[in-house]
Write an enzyme that holds these catalytic residues in place. Structure first.
Site, PDB file in Angstrom:
ATOM      1  N   GLU A  47     -16.888  31.690  12.135  1.00 41.91           N
ATOM      2  CA  GLU A  47     -15.940  32.084  11.247  1.00 41.91           C
ATOM      3  C   GLU A  47     -17.233  33.308  10.201  1.00 41.91           C
ATOM      4  OE1 GLU A  47     -16.845  28.868  12.174  1.00 41.91           O
ATOM      5  OE2 GLU A  47     -15.591  27.727  11.650  1.00 41.91           O
ATOM      6  N   LEU A 199     -27.196  28.452  43.766  1.00 40.15           N
ATOM      7  CA  LEU A 199     -27.112  28.217  42.897  1.00 40.15           C
ATOM      8  C   LEU A 199     -27.231  28.526  41.571  1.00 40.15           C
ATOM      9  CD1 LEU A 199     -29.241  23.785  42.852  1.00 40.15           C
ATOM     10  CD2 LEU A 199     -26.604  25.086  43.990  1.00 40.15           C
ATOM     11  N   GLY A 285     -24.720  15.672  47.291  1.00 36.21           N
ATOM     12  CA  GLY A 285     -24.271  15.615  48.027  1.00 36.21           C
ATOM     13  C   GLY A 285     -23.296  13.766  48.494  1.00 36.21           C
ATOM     14  N   GLY A 286     -22.446  12.668  48.849  1.00 36.57           N
ATOM     15  CA  GLY A 286     -22.077  12.348  48.856  1.00 36.57           C
ATOM     16  C   GLY A 286     -22.629  10.914  48.424  1.00 36.57           C
TER      17      GLY A 286
HETATM   18  N1  LIG Z   1     -16.628  26.056  12.862  1.00 38.44           N
HETATM   19  C1  LIG Z   1     -17.176  26.318  13.875  1.00 38.44           C
HETATM   20  N2  LIG Z   1     -18.103  27.478  14.564  1.00 38.44           N
HETATM   21  C2  LIG Z   1     -18.910  27.528  14.653  1.00 38.44           C
HETATM   22  O1  LIG Z   1     -19.534  28.731  15.126  1.00 38.44           O
HETATM   23  C3  LIG Z   1     -19.620  26.899  14.968  1.00 38.44           C
HETATM   24  N3  LIG Z   1     -21.000  26.431  16.054  1.00 38.44           N
HETATM   25  C4  LIG Z   1     -19.602  25.065  14.686  1.00 38.44           C
HETATM   26  N4  LIG Z   1     -20.419  23.976  15.321  1.00 38.44           N
HETATM   27  C5  LIG Z   1     -20.274  22.683  13.822  1.00 38.44           C
HETATM   28  O2  LIG Z   1     -21.515  23.274  13.603  1.00 38.44           O
HETATM   29  C6  LIG Z   1     -22.648  21.944  13.987  1.00 38.44           C
HETATM   30  C7  LIG Z   1     -24.105  22.985  14.578  1.00 38.44           C
HETATM   31  O3  LIG Z   1     -24.386  23.221  12.521  1.00 38.44           O
HETATM   32  P1  LIG Z   1     -25.864  24.469  13.125  1.00 38.44           P
HETATM   33  O4  LIG Z   1     -25.591  25.272  14.448  1.00 38.44           O
HETATM   34  O5  LIG Z   1     -27.189  23.527  13.972  1.00 38.44           O
HETATM   35  O6  LIG Z   1     -25.520  25.029  11.761  1.00 38.44           O
HETATM   36  C8  LIG Z   1     -22.284  21.746  15.817  1.00 38.44           C
HETATM   37  O7  LIG Z   1     -22.200  20.389  15.793  1.00 38.44           O
HETATM   38  C9  LIG Z   1     -20.147  21.306  15.774  1.00 38.44           C
HETATM   39  O8  LIG Z   1     -20.079  20.253  14.640  1.00 38.44           O
HETATM   40  N5  LIG Z   1     -18.199  25.575  14.208  1.00 38.44           N
HETATM   41 ZN   LIG Z   2     -19.812  26.845  10.525  1.00 35.37          ZN
END
Ligand SMILES: Nc1nc(O)c(N)c(N[C@@H]2O[C@H](COP(=O)(O)O)[C@@H](O)[C@H]2O)n1
Ligand SMILES: [Zn+2]
Length: 355
Positions: A47, A199, A285-286
């Protein structure tokens, strides 16, 4: 727009653990004015990148994001506050964040600030993209995926142990993509001895998972692709005091060796959880596959089935002894899907969750 968020999120495939894959799109008057994705833990969230991209045009806009905006101070400040400060009018969320530090709090904060919030758009796809993250948060261990390739008569090798190749090239390419989406890939000692696997993901820009070998005895070859660590690291998990000379040889080749009190799939996954991993691919493997299933360390199965027959009553099968004697005890997969990959068939499904 939500599908575009998922597309953006996938740019960081395999690189975000323990964080989720998140993408965000900002729309103003029907026009996309900002986009972003989360590149990895410790870096800003999707965001924030989308808001930076949109600048002033975020004011009064609609924000799409596949995971609820966070509402806590983690490695980064809360996105909910950034969205409020930018004056967005509406937020469309794919799914609620199961992280107890968020868990609806981000949505509530936005609504309290007078922002319209819609939740659950393209939710199934959003959940599937972050199934590793969700499992890690809910169960405090990584999500386990067991992948195998077998012939039409259910064999993963001939009775002499030869297995290259069962599935076709397209199916093997798909496995390389699957590796790129996982944090680690596990094999047992037998696979190293018989197959000498690499891998890796085999794609220039793609992520490569940590390659993990589980071996109690360390009765392993002195030369193997997995011991070539200049490009990609390898971790060997073993038991306390096992073959100290061989441990030393591995360390000399820059292969990390960790001695666990006992070497079980549960202990191995607990260790990988501590390292911050969310998705682990079992390519073993199994015998090891059966142990991993019995201990609840496998959640999803990907079975490639090739239209070939090798026969052989001693030829190995993908899953060893589970101690089941009656067909009514069979583990019935859920949410099963299948597709053809050229001449092969891929069957995917989820094991019933242990109570
Ligand atoms: N909505 C949202 N957008 C992202 O880009 C995210 N990485 C997350 N992560 C949420 O926040 C936690 C990590 O927080 P920090 O990076 O340590 O500040 C992660 O566990 C998610 O709950 N959410
Ligand atoms: Zn966030």
């Amino acid at each position: 727009m939500m599908q575009r968020c998922l597309q953006l999120a996938r740019r960081a495939l395999g690189r975000t653990a323990p964080n989720p894959l998140v993408g965000s799109v900002i729309v103003q008057a029907g026009e996309v004015v900002g986009e972003g994705f989360h590149p990895g833990a410790g870096q800003p969230h999707a965001e924030v990148f989308a808001l930076q991209d949109a600048g002033d045009r975020a004011f009064g806009a609609t924000v799409y994001v596949n995971l609820e905006p966070c509402n806590h101070y983690g490695r980064t400040p809360p996105c909910s506050e950034a969205l409020v400060a930018a004056g967005v009018a509406k937020v469309v969320v794919g799914m609620v964040d199961p992280n107890p530090l968020v868990a609806g709090g981000g949505i509530m904060r936005l609504r309290n600030a007078g922002i319209e919030v819609v939740v659950g758009v393209e939710e199934d796809d959003c959940r599937q993209l972050n199934e590793g993250f969700v499992h890690r948060i809910l169960y405090q261990r990584p999500f386990g995926i067991l992948k195998y390739a077998m012939t039409l008569d259910g064999k993963i090798a001939t009775s002499s142990g030869h297995s290259a190749w069962i599935s076709n090239q397209s199916a093997r390419n798909l496995v390389h993509q699957l590796r790129a989406a996982c944090d680690a890939v596990i094999v047992g000692g037998n696979t190293v001895r018989k197959d000498n696997p690499r891998l890796t993901s085999r794609q220039a820009e793609a992520h490569n998972p940590l390659r993990v070998v589980m071996s109690r005895t360390l009765d392993l070859p002195t030369e193997a692709y997995l011991w070539q660590t200049t490009e990609f690291p390898t971790l060997v998990l073993t038991q306390k005091g096992a073959n100290l000379d061989f441990q030393q040889l591995l360390w000399q080749k820059n292969v990390e060796v960790i001695e666990l009190p006992s070497l079980t799939p549960t202990r191995a996954m607990a260790h990988l959880y501590e390292r911050g991993f969310s998705s682990v691919l079992w390519e073993c493997g199994g015998t090891l596959a059966a142990q991993a299933i019995a201990e609840g360390m496998v959640q999803k199965i990907l079975a490639f089935i090739a239209p070939k027959i090798v026969g052989g009553s001693n030829a190995p099968s993908p899953i060893g002894d589970l101690g089941l004697t009656n067909m009514t005890q069979a583990l019935a997969l859920e949410r099963v899907r299948w597709q053809t990959i050229d001449s092969d068939c891929l069957v995917e499904g989820y094991l019933p969750q242990k109570k």
